[in-house]
Design a protein around this motif. Structure first.
Motif, PDB file in Angstrom:
ATOM      1  N   LEU A 153       0.524  -1.231  -0.069  1.00 31.14           N
ATOM      2  CA  LEU A 153       0.046   0.139   0.014  1.00 31.14           C
ATOM      3  C   LEU A 153       0.797   1.279   0.086  1.00 31.14           C
ATOM      4  CD1 LEU A 153      -2.759  -0.940   2.548  1.00 31.14           C
ATOM      5  CD2 LEU A 153      -2.839  -0.805  -0.096  1.00 31.14           C
ATOM      6  N   LYS A 154       1.963   1.252   0.280  1.00 27.32           N
ATOM      7  CA  LYS A 154       2.943   2.271   0.279  1.00 27.32           C
ATOM      8  C   LYS A 154       3.026   2.868  -1.108  1.00 27.32           C
ATOM      9  CE  LYS A 154       5.854   2.565   4.371  1.00 27.32           C
ATOM     10  NZ  LYS A 154       7.309   2.184   4.997  1.00 27.32           N
ATOM     11  N   PRO A 155       3.268   2.227  -1.983  1.00 30.08           N
ATOM     12  CA  PRO A 155       3.327   2.612  -3.390  1.00 30.08           C
ATOM     13  C   PRO A 155       1.945   3.074  -3.726  1.00 30.08           C
ATOM     14  CG  PRO A 155       4.451   0.690  -3.499  1.00 30.08           C
ATOM     15  CD  PRO A 155       3.933   0.776  -1.946  1.00 30.08           C
ATOM     16  N   VAL A 156       0.717   2.401  -3.354  1.00 31.00           N
ATOM     17  CA  VAL A 156      -0.493   2.757  -3.848  1.00 31.00           C
ATOM     18  C   VAL A 156      -0.905   4.176  -2.950  1.00 31.00           C
ATOM     19  CG1 VAL A 156      -2.837   1.992  -3.750  1.00 31.00           C
ATOM     20  CG2 VAL A 156      -1.105   0.390  -4.026  1.00 31.00           C
TER      21      VAL A 156
ATOM     22  N   THR B  43       4.048  16.822 -11.308  1.00 25.43           N
ATOM     23  CA  THR B  43       4.063  15.729 -10.368  1.00 25.43           C
ATOM     24  C   THR B  43       4.532  14.447 -11.036  1.00 25.43           C
ATOM     25  OG1 THR B  43       2.299  16.636  -8.993  1.00 25.43           O
ATOM     26  CG2 THR B  43       2.614  14.240  -8.670  1.00 25.43           C
ATOM     27  N   ARG B  44       5.628  13.728 -10.414  1.00 23.49           N
ATOM     28  CA  ARG B  44       6.160  12.716 -10.850  1.00 23.49           C
ATOM     29  C   ARG B  44       6.278  11.820  -9.712  1.00 23.49           C
ATOM     30  NH1 ARG B  44       4.601  15.225 -14.276  1.00 23.49           N
ATOM     31  NH2 ARG B  44       5.823  15.576 -16.473  1.00 23.49           N
ATOM     32  N   LEU B  45       6.361  10.311  -9.929  1.00 23.73           N
ATOM     33  CA  LEU B  45       6.483   9.491  -8.900  1.00 23.73           C
ATOM     34  C   LEU B  45       7.966   8.977  -9.097  1.00 23.73           C
ATOM     35  CD1 LEU B  45       3.457   7.178  -9.038  1.00 23.73           C
ATOM     36  CD2 LEU B  45       4.145   8.458  -7.035  1.00 23.73           C
ATOM     37  N   ARG B  46       8.459   8.262  -7.940  1.00 29.26           N
ATOM     38  CA  ARG B  46       9.849   7.832  -7.943  1.00 29.26           C
ATOM     39  C   ARG B  46       9.700   6.413  -8.215  1.00 29.26           C
ATOM     40  NH1 ARG B  46      12.414   5.913  -3.455  1.00 29.26           N
ATOM     41  NH2 ARG B  46      10.888   6.898  -2.415  1.00 29.26           N
ATOM     42  N   VAL B  47      10.307   5.877  -9.078  1.00 32.84           N
ATOM     43  CA  VAL B  47      10.223   4.481  -9.664  1.00 32.84           C
ATOM     44  C   VAL B  47      11.425   3.785  -9.113  1.00 32.84           C
ATOM     45  CG1 VAL B  47       9.735   2.879 -11.439  1.00 32.84           C
ATOM     46  CG2 VAL B  47       8.786   5.254 -11.669  1.00 32.84           C
ATOM     47  N   SER B  48      10.869   2.523  -8.312  1.00 34.86           N
ATOM     48  CA  SER B  48      12.093   1.449  -8.242  1.00 34.86           C
ATOM     49  C   SER B  48      11.493   0.080  -8.317  1.00 34.86           C
ATOM     50  CB  SER B  48      12.665   1.869  -6.685  1.00 34.86           C
ATOM     51  OG  SER B  48      11.401   1.768  -5.791  1.00 34.86           O
ATOM     52  N   GLY B  49      12.315  -0.644  -8.784  1.00 31.85           N
ATOM     53  CA  GLY B  49      11.687  -2.198  -8.892  1.00 31.85           C
ATOM     54  C   GLY B  49      11.301  -2.457 -10.312  1.00 31.85           C
TER      55      GLY B  49
ATOM     56  N   LEU C  84       3.167   0.347 -12.882  1.00 30.46           N
ATOM     57  CA  LEU C  84       2.071   1.366 -12.852  1.00 30.46           C
ATOM     58  C   LEU C  84       2.855   2.802 -12.611  1.00 30.46           C
ATOM     59  CD1 LEU C  84      -1.015   1.876 -12.494  1.00 30.46           C
ATOM     60  CD2 LEU C  84      -0.785   1.239 -10.250  1.00 30.46           C
ATOM     61  N   SER C  85       3.665   2.888 -11.620  1.00 30.80           N
ATOM     62  CA  SER C  85       4.451   3.915 -11.660  1.00 30.80           C
ATOM     63  C   SER C  85       4.897   4.772 -12.726  1.00 30.80           C
ATOM     64  CB  SER C  85       5.277   3.948 -10.368  1.00 30.80           C
ATOM     65  OG  SER C  85       4.885   3.434  -9.241  1.00 30.80           O
ATOM     66  N   ARG C  86       5.667   3.745 -13.602  1.00 32.20           N
ATOM     67  CA  ARG C  86       5.960   4.442 -14.727  1.00 32.20           C
ATOM     68  C   ARG C  86       4.979   4.896 -15.865  1.00 32.20           C
ATOM     69  NH1 ARG C  86       9.081  -0.521 -14.173  1.00 32.20           N
ATOM     70  NH2 ARG C  86      11.365   0.088 -13.584  1.00 32.20           N
ATOM     71  N   THR C  87       3.723   4.226 -15.741  1.00 31.84           N
ATOM     72  CA  THR C  87       2.596   4.596 -16.508  1.00 31.84           C
ATOM     73  C   THR C  87       2.082   5.983 -16.165  1.00 31.84           C
ATOM     74  OG1 THR C  87       2.320   2.258 -17.049  1.00 31.84           O
ATOM     75  CG2 THR C  87       0.459   3.783 -17.301  1.00 31.84           C
ATOM     76  N   PHE C  88       1.967   5.983 -14.829  1.00 29.95           N
ATOM     77  CA  PHE C  88       1.507   7.385 -14.533  1.00 29.95           C
ATOM     78  C   PHE C  88       2.554   8.495 -14.577  1.00 29.95           C
ATOM     79  CE2 PHE C  88       1.547  10.316 -11.218  1.00 29.95           C
ATOM     80  CZ  PHE C  88       0.380  10.749 -10.863  1.00 29.95           C
ATOM     81  N   ASN C  89       3.699   8.151 -14.600  1.00 31.61           N
ATOM     82  CA  ASN C  89       4.721   9.300 -15.068  1.00 31.61           C
ATOM     83  C   ASN C  89       4.436   9.720 -16.382  1.00 31.61           C
ATOM     84  OD1 ASN C  89       5.635   9.538 -12.489  1.00 31.61           O
ATOM     85  ND2 ASN C  89       7.518   8.202 -12.635  1.00 31.61           N
TER      86      ASN C  89
END
Length: 537
Positions: free
Chosen positions: A224-227, A244-250, A257-262
């Motif tokens: 849930l942290k990434p969510v 706004t951008r997300l830090r992507v790891s893994g 999903l984070s990459r898609t959001f960015n």
């Protein structure tokens, strides 16, 4: 061999009842509950199977050992007794049979020489015939025919019973031509062992449940942290923070999903920037075009005024053949001039440069002046008390009233009634002006669009005198004051436009109390000009 249903105590799973009104809105809570239910189901199932298998193994082992010893003792002791033993002989044989490694009680029943029943009991009166189930006695004493497959007339039978909450094993056999024997063995030690096993399995189930809850909590935190970060980023994006951008790891699904959001946010930022640029260019074009048109329009307007004076002169210097064309040029020039003024006003609203010039006015006098300037006194009924002072921008209020009343006269017909009320201070102290006509009303499919720019209810009249901007400009002027305009149909017939303004309209941020816009269209327009932009109902 018969075995009735015996009561055994162990762990039973209580039914989980969830109130009907309870709704799990938290994903973390749902994960913990699902993990716990799965773990509980698995642990209870495993514990139940383990308990059942161990119970059957323990009872079967004890039962087989006791019955084997009893059968052996019957062959060694009871079979050697005379056909009509005495009570002492039976008692002695019963004592010898009971003195075995299995520690069971023995009851021997025979008949003496006189045909009387004699009983030998290893535990005196502790074990009697009454303790043996009737069905077991009938099975033991029933003589069966000896055949090739059945070598013995009598067989060994057993049954588990419960007396005073204590489990027992009861067995019985009969010697052909000799006494009948019964044995009673307590299963209390085995029951205690099984209860201990049940408690152990229960504790293990509880520990598994707690462990699953902790594991679910840890898993929920990890998932849930990434969510949560994605939710915060989406909220910021919705607030207009397009950088706004997300830090992507893994490399897992959440990272994808984070990459898609960015990528989506980046594309959205580019598109919004492009649309903003085009919108600004469009507004600049409209503003520049309106300013550029004013100069030639000023000259054209002066010429048309001269032509209009010639038309109205008594000398009749204008050729009657061209008089309709001259009047059309005068009318269309005036219409074009008003359209340019309206476009400039709309451009100021879009650019956020519209300013309030607040003054204290008597609302009744202000409305009267607006009606009188347009020669509407005979067509408008005013219901307003004098002495009702409010602070607002008189010019912008005049524009609002001119559009609302002119629109009502044009499309609803007279008489038009204008009523003024003021709400109580504790309700927010609003000035409410209602403009009602006596026309056919506004169609329901038109109501949501009456304030849209360039909207005309009748597609068959695309070139009506109105430009479709009047009500839109009136609404924007109300918004500048911090007010609102609504449109509805009166139950008694006709349309009702309701203007709500604060009684003290403070200038909006970025606007001042200084002079009004130099290019703003004036309030003192004639009757025809004030109706420009009215929306056909």
């Amino acid at each position: 061999m018969t075995e009735p249903h015996d009561k055994h105590r162990g762990w039973t799973a209580a039914k989980l009842v969830i109130p009907a009104g309870l709704r799990f809105t938290s994903l973390r809570l749902r994960l913990v509950v699902v993990f716990a239910l799965v773990a509980l189901t698995a642990a209870v199932s495993a514990s139940g199977i383990a308990y059942w298998l161990n119970r059957e193994a323990v009872l079967t082992r004890t039962q087989d050992s006791a019955l084997s010893d009893f059968q052996q003792e019957m062959q060694n002791r009871a079979a050697v007794l005379p056909e009509h033993p005495t009570q002492g002989e039976l008692q002695h044989a019963a004592n010898l049979m009971a003195d075995s490694s299995q520690h069971f009680s023995v009851l021997l029943i025979g008949t003496d020489e006189n045909g009387r029943e004699v009983v030998g009991n290893s535990d005196l009166d502790a074990f009697t015939v009454a303790d043996v189930p009737r069905s077991l006695r009938d099975a033991v004493t029933e003589k069966q025919p000896v055949t090739e497959n059945n070598k013995h007339a009598y067989h060994l039978y057993w049954q588990r019973t419960t007396q005073d909450d204590t489990p027992y094993l009861v067995g019985g056999a009969k010697v052909d031509g000799g006494p009948t024997g019964y044995m009673l063995k307590s299963l209390e030690p085995e029951a205690k062992d099984l209860n201990s096993l049940a408690w152990s399995l229960g504790i293990a189930t509880a520990l598994a449940l707690i462990g699953s809850a902790l594991l679910a909590q840890a898993a929920a935190t990890t998932v849930l942290k990434p969510v949560h970060r994605l939710g915060v980023a989406a909220r910021r994006l919705g607030e207009g923070k397009l950088d706004t951008r997300l830090r992507v790891s893994g490399t897992d699904e959440l990272a994808e999903l984070s990459r898609t959001f960015n990528k989506t946010a980046e594309n959205l930022e580019k598109k919004v920037a492009d649309m903003t640029s085009r919108d600004e260019s469009s507004r600049r074009f409209v503003a520049d075009m309106s300013h550029e048109l004013r100069t030639p329009l000023t000259a054209i307007t002066a010429v048309t005024e001269v032509l209009e004076e010639e038309l109205d002169a008594e000398t009749g210097s204008v050729d009657p053949m061209i008089e309709p064309a001259v009047r059309l040029v005068v009318s269309e020039t005036r219409r074009l001039n008003d359209l340019v003024e309206n476009l400039m006003e709309v451009t100021r609203f879009d650019a956020g440069t519209a300013r309030l010039v607040v003054d204290t006015v008597d609302i009744a006098d202000q409305i009267t002046a607006c009606i009188d300037a347009r020669a509407w006194l005979d067509a408008v009924e005013l219901d307003a008390e004098r002495g009702n002072l409010v602070r607002l921008d008189p010019r912008r209020l005049d524009v609002i009233l001119a559009n609302l009343i002119g629109n009502a006269l044009k499309h609803g017909g007279s008489p038009v009634r204008v009523s003024v009320t003021t709400t109580e201070p504790h309700e927010g102290a609003e000035l409410v002006i209602a403009v009602r006509d006596h026309g056919p009303g506004i169609p329901e499919d038109v109501l949501p669009h009456v304030f849209d720019r360039f909207y005309k209810a009748s597609a068959s009249r695309p070139r009506s005198e109105g430009s479709g901007l009047g009500l839109s400009i009136a609404l924007e002027n109300a918004h500048v004051h911090g007010g609102e305009i609504t449109a509805a149909n009166s139950p008694d017939g006709g349309a009702v436009f309701t203007l709500r303004l604060p009684v003290d309209a403070a200038p909006l941020p970025g606007s001042g109390d200084g002079e009004g816009d130099d290019d703003a269209p004036g309030a003192a327009t004639d009757a025809k000009d004030s109706q420009e932009g009215g929306v056909a109902k």
